[in-house]
Design a protein around this motif. Sequence first.
Motif, PDB file in Angstrom:
ATOM      1  N   LYS A  56     -11.361  15.453  -5.953  1.00 18.11           N
ATOM      2  CA  LYS A  56     -11.525  16.408  -4.865  1.00 18.11           C
ATOM      3  C   LYS A  56     -10.775  15.986  -3.613  1.00 18.11           C
ATOM      4  O   LYS A  56     -10.361  16.815  -2.831  1.00 18.11           O
ATOM      5  CB  LYS A  56     -13.005  16.583  -4.526  1.00 18.11           C
ATOM      6  CG  LYS A  56     -13.803  17.234  -5.626  1.00 18.11           C
ATOM      7  CD  LYS A  56     -15.244  17.365  -5.222  1.00 18.11           C
ATOM      8  CE  LYS A  56     -16.033  17.988  -6.365  1.00 18.11           C
ATOM      9  NZ  LYS A  56     -17.445  18.111  -6.032  1.00 18.11           N
ATOM     10  N   ASN A  57     -10.624  14.684  -3.447  1.00 19.57           N
ATOM     11  CA  ASN A  57      -9.977  14.142  -2.253  1.00 19.57           C
ATOM     12  C   ASN A  57      -8.762  13.319  -2.644  1.00 19.57           C
ATOM     13  O   ASN A  57      -8.752  12.686  -3.687  1.00 19.57           O
ATOM     14  CB  ASN A  57     -10.944  13.260  -1.470  1.00 19.57           C
ATOM     15  CG  ASN A  57     -12.186  13.995  -1.040  1.00 19.57           C
ATOM     16  OD1 ASN A  57     -12.133  15.159  -0.666  1.00 19.57           O
ATOM     17  ND2 ASN A  57     -13.313  13.329  -1.097  1.00 19.57           N
ATOM     18  N   LEU A  58      -7.759  13.347  -1.793  1.00 22.21           N
ATOM     19  CA  LEU A  58      -6.553  12.559  -2.020  1.00 22.21           C
ATOM     20  C   LEU A  58      -6.170  11.866  -0.724  1.00 22.21           C
ATOM     21  O   LEU A  58      -6.020  12.512   0.309  1.00 22.21           O
ATOM     22  CB  LEU A  58      -5.393  13.439  -2.489  1.00 22.21           C
ATOM     23  CG  LEU A  58      -4.062  12.727  -2.645  1.00 22.21           C
ATOM     24  CD1 LEU A  58      -4.115  11.766  -3.824  1.00 22.21           C
ATOM     25  CD2 LEU A  58      -2.941  13.713  -2.814  1.00 22.21           C
ATOM     26  N   ILE A  59      -6.040  10.558  -0.795  1.00 22.76           N
ATOM     27  CA  ILE A  59      -5.583   9.781   0.357  1.00 22.76           C
ATOM     28  C   ILE A  59      -4.372   8.982  -0.090  1.00 22.76           C
ATOM     29  O   ILE A  59      -4.456   8.159  -1.000  1.00 22.76           O
ATOM     30  CB  ILE A  59      -6.682   8.840   0.877  1.00 22.76           C
ATOM     31  CG1 ILE A  59      -7.900   9.653   1.328  1.00 22.76           C
ATOM     32  CG2 ILE A  59      -6.153   7.972   2.010  1.00 22.76           C
ATOM     33  CD1 ILE A  59      -9.098   8.823   1.701  1.00 22.76           C
ATOM     34  N   LEU A  60      -3.231   9.257   0.515  1.00 23.81           N
ATOM     35  CA  LEU A  60      -1.998   8.522   0.234  1.00 23.81           C
ATOM     36  C   LEU A  60      -1.739   7.583   1.397  1.00 23.81           C
ATOM     37  O   LEU A  60      -1.769   7.996   2.551  1.00 23.81           O
ATOM     38  CB  LEU A  60      -0.813   9.473   0.088  1.00 23.81           C
ATOM     39  CG  LEU A  60      -0.834  10.451  -1.074  1.00 23.81           C
ATOM     40  CD1 LEU A  60       0.353  11.398  -0.986  1.00 23.81           C
ATOM     41  CD2 LEU A  60      -0.807   9.702  -2.387  1.00 23.81           C
ATOM     42  N   GLU A  61      -1.464   6.335   1.086  1.00 27.45           N
ATOM     43  CA  GLU A  61      -1.126   5.356   2.110  1.00 27.45           C
ATOM     44  C   GLU A  61       0.176   4.693   1.735  1.00 27.45           C
ATOM     45  O   GLU A  61       0.433   4.431   0.565  1.00 27.45           O
ATOM     46  CB  GLU A  61      -2.222   4.289   2.229  1.00 27.45           C
ATOM     47  CG  GLU A  61      -3.539   4.825   2.684  1.00 27.45           C
ATOM     48  CD  GLU A  61      -4.624   3.766   2.735  1.00 27.45           C
ATOM     49  OE1 GLU A  61      -4.540   2.785   1.968  1.00 27.45           O
ATOM     50  OE2 GLU A  61      -5.536   3.909   3.557  1.00 27.45           O
ATOM     51  N   GLY A  62       1.000   4.422   2.719  1.00 25.71           N
ATOM     52  CA  GLY A  62       2.260   3.749   2.483  1.00 25.71           C
ATOM     53  C   GLY A  62       2.681   2.983   3.708  1.00 25.71           C
ATOM     54  O   GLY A  62       2.168   3.218   4.802  1.00 25.71           O
ATOM     55  N   SER A  70      -1.045   8.699   5.321  1.00 25.16           N
ATOM     56  CA  SER A  70      -0.993   7.869   6.517  1.00 25.16           C
ATOM     57  C   SER A  70      -0.204   6.591   6.275  1.00 25.16           C
ATOM     58  O   SER A  70      -0.138   6.088   5.164  1.00 25.16           O
ATOM     59  CB  SER A  70      -2.413   7.522   6.991  1.00 25.16           C
ATOM     60  OG  SER A  70      -3.122   6.855   5.984  1.00 25.16           O
ATOM     61  N   LYS A  71       0.373   6.107   7.363  1.00 25.98           N
ATOM     62  CA  LYS A  71       1.129   4.859   7.316  1.00 25.98           C
ATOM     63  C   LYS A  71       0.164   3.714   7.569  1.00 25.98           C
ATOM     64  O   LYS A  71      -0.685   3.787   8.440  1.00 25.98           O
ATOM     65  CB  LYS A  71       2.218   4.844   8.374  1.00 25.98           C
ATOM     66  CG  LYS A  71       3.062   3.575   8.308  1.00 25.98           C
ATOM     67  CD  LYS A  71       3.808   3.340   9.590  1.00 25.98           C
ATOM     68  CE  LYS A  71       4.609   2.062   9.549  1.00 25.98           C
ATOM     69  NZ  LYS A  71       3.812   0.842   9.490  1.00 25.98           N
ATOM     70  N   ILE A  72       0.296   2.686   6.753  1.00 24.49           N
ATOM     71  CA  ILE A  72      -0.455   1.468   6.997  1.00 24.49           C
ATOM     72  C   ILE A  72       0.545   0.348   7.240  1.00 24.49           C
ATOM     73  O   ILE A  72       1.701   0.438   6.833  1.00 24.49           O
ATOM     74  CB  ILE A  72      -1.392   1.116   5.813  1.00 24.49           C
ATOM     75  CG1 ILE A  72      -0.604   0.936   4.512  1.00 24.49           C
ATOM     76  CG2 ILE A  72      -2.473   2.166   5.662  1.00 24.49           C
ATOM     77  CD1 ILE A  72      -1.426   0.414   3.371  1.00 24.49           C
ATOM     78  N   HIS A  73       0.106  -0.681   7.910  1.00 22.46           N
ATOM     79  CA  HIS A  73       0.999  -1.797   8.186  1.00 22.46           C
ATOM     80  C   HIS A  73       1.317  -2.529   6.888  1.00 22.46           C
ATOM     81  O   HIS A  73       0.480  -2.643   5.997  1.00 22.46           O
ATOM     82  CB  HIS A  73       0.358  -2.757   9.193  1.00 22.46           C
ATOM     83  CG  HIS A  73       1.334  -3.741   9.742  1.00 22.46           C
ATOM     84  ND1 HIS A  73       1.565  -4.953   9.150  1.00 22.46           N
ATOM     85  CD2 HIS A  73       2.166  -3.677  10.806  1.00 22.46           C
ATOM     86  CE1 HIS A  73       2.481  -5.613   9.831  1.00 22.46           C
ATOM     87  NE2 HIS A  73       2.863  -4.866  10.840  1.00 22.46           N
ATOM     88  N   ARG A  74       2.511  -3.007   6.770  1.00 22.01           N
ATOM     89  CA  ARG A  74       2.959  -3.706   5.565  1.00 22.01           C
ATOM     90  C   ARG A  74       2.027  -4.861   5.197  1.00 22.01           C
ATOM     91  O   ARG A  74       1.802  -5.144   4.027  1.00 22.01           O
ATOM     92  CB  ARG A  74       4.390  -4.213   5.750  1.00 22.01           C
ATOM     93  CG  ARG A  74       4.929  -4.892   4.508  1.00 22.01           C
ATOM     94  CD  ARG A  74       6.387  -5.215   4.635  1.00 22.01           C
ATOM     95  NE  ARG A  74       7.142  -3.967   4.650  1.00 22.01           N
ATOM     96  CZ  ARG A  74       8.265  -3.788   5.316  1.00 22.01           C
ATOM     97  NH1 ARG A  74       8.783  -4.766   6.021  1.00 22.01           N
ATOM     98  NH2 ARG A  74       8.896  -2.636   5.275  1.00 22.01           N
ATOM     99  N   SER A  75       1.467  -5.524   6.176  1.00 24.81           N
ATOM    100  CA  SER A  75       0.581  -6.654   5.880  1.00 24.81           C
ATOM    101  C   SER A  75      -0.685  -6.211   5.142  1.00 24.81           C
ATOM    102  O   SER A  75      -1.288  -6.991   4.421  1.00 24.81           O
ATOM    103  CB  SER A  75       0.198  -7.398   7.159  1.00 24.81           C
ATOM    104  OG  SER A  75      -0.551  -6.561   8.018  1.00 24.81           O
ATOM    105  N   ALA A  76      -1.065  -4.958   5.304  1.00 28.23           N
ATOM    106  CA  ALA A  76      -2.227  -4.428   4.581  1.00 28.23           C
ATOM    107  C   ALA A  76      -1.841  -3.985   3.176  1.00 28.23           C
ATOM    108  O   ALA A  76      -2.695  -3.641   2.376  1.00 28.23           O
ATOM    109  CB  ALA A  76      -2.829  -3.259   5.352  1.00 28.23           C
ATOM    110  N   ASN A  77      -0.574  -4.007   2.897  1.00 28.40           N
ATOM    111  CA  ASN A  77      -0.057  -3.546   1.611  1.00 28.40           C
ATOM    112  C   ASN A  77       0.830  -4.631   1.005  1.00 28.40           C
ATOM    113  O   ASN A  77       1.874  -4.348   0.442  1.00 28.40           O
ATOM    114  CB  ASN A  77       0.739  -2.250   1.848  1.00 28.40           C
ATOM    115  CG  ASN A  77       0.942  -1.449   0.602  1.00 28.40           C
ATOM    116  OD1 ASN A  77       0.284  -1.649  -0.408  1.00 28.40           O
ATOM    117  ND2 ASN A  77       1.893  -0.527   0.658  1.00 28.40           N
ATOM    118  N   PHE A  78       0.414  -5.885   1.114  1.00 31.55           N
ATOM    119  CA  PHE A  78       1.278  -7.004   0.761  1.00 31.55           C
ATOM    120  C   PHE A  78       1.655  -7.043  -0.709  1.00 31.55           C
ATOM    121  O   PHE A  78       2.753  -7.464  -1.052  1.00 31.55           O
ATOM    122  CB  PHE A  78       0.670  -8.334   1.205  1.00 31.55           C
ATOM    123  CG  PHE A  78      -0.604  -8.715   0.503  1.00 31.55           C
ATOM    124  CD1 PHE A  78      -0.574  -9.404  -0.698  1.00 31.55           C
ATOM    125  CD2 PHE A  78      -1.825  -8.387   1.046  1.00 31.55           C
ATOM    126  CE1 PHE A  78      -1.742  -9.758  -1.347  1.00 31.55           C
ATOM    127  CE2 PHE A  78      -2.997  -8.735   0.408  1.00 31.55           C
ATOM    128  CZ  PHE A  78      -2.953  -9.412  -0.799  1.00 31.55           C
TER     129      PHE A  78
END
Length: 103
Positions: free
Chosen positions: A2-8, A50-58
């Motif tokens: 039902k919900n979609l959250i894209l982070e990059g 939404s954009k996340i900081h690279r450090s949160a996406n290591f």
Amino acid sequence: FKNLILEGDSSLVCDAISDWTISPDWAIESFILLCRSLLSSHSFALSNVSKIHRSANFVAHNLAQWVATFDCNGIIPIGDIPPHVFEDSGQRGSIPPFVSFVS
């Protein structure tokens, strides 16, 4: 779903997916158009890009660097990926040397 959250961690990609007035760069255009199509073809109660900081996406960052370093393509079994790729090196923007890759 039902919900979609894209982070990059790329503002360019996140903005291009979420803002349909942006004409995406030709190098990522097919990816952006596919994402937009998927978002519009499903009735999500909530969708957010939404954009996340690279450090949160290591892990994604480390994996992308590892793949680029060894010019990998195709399907890569997870067991072939060195363990340090999945670890936060604590050194934002750099990862340990690739010593365990076997081709």
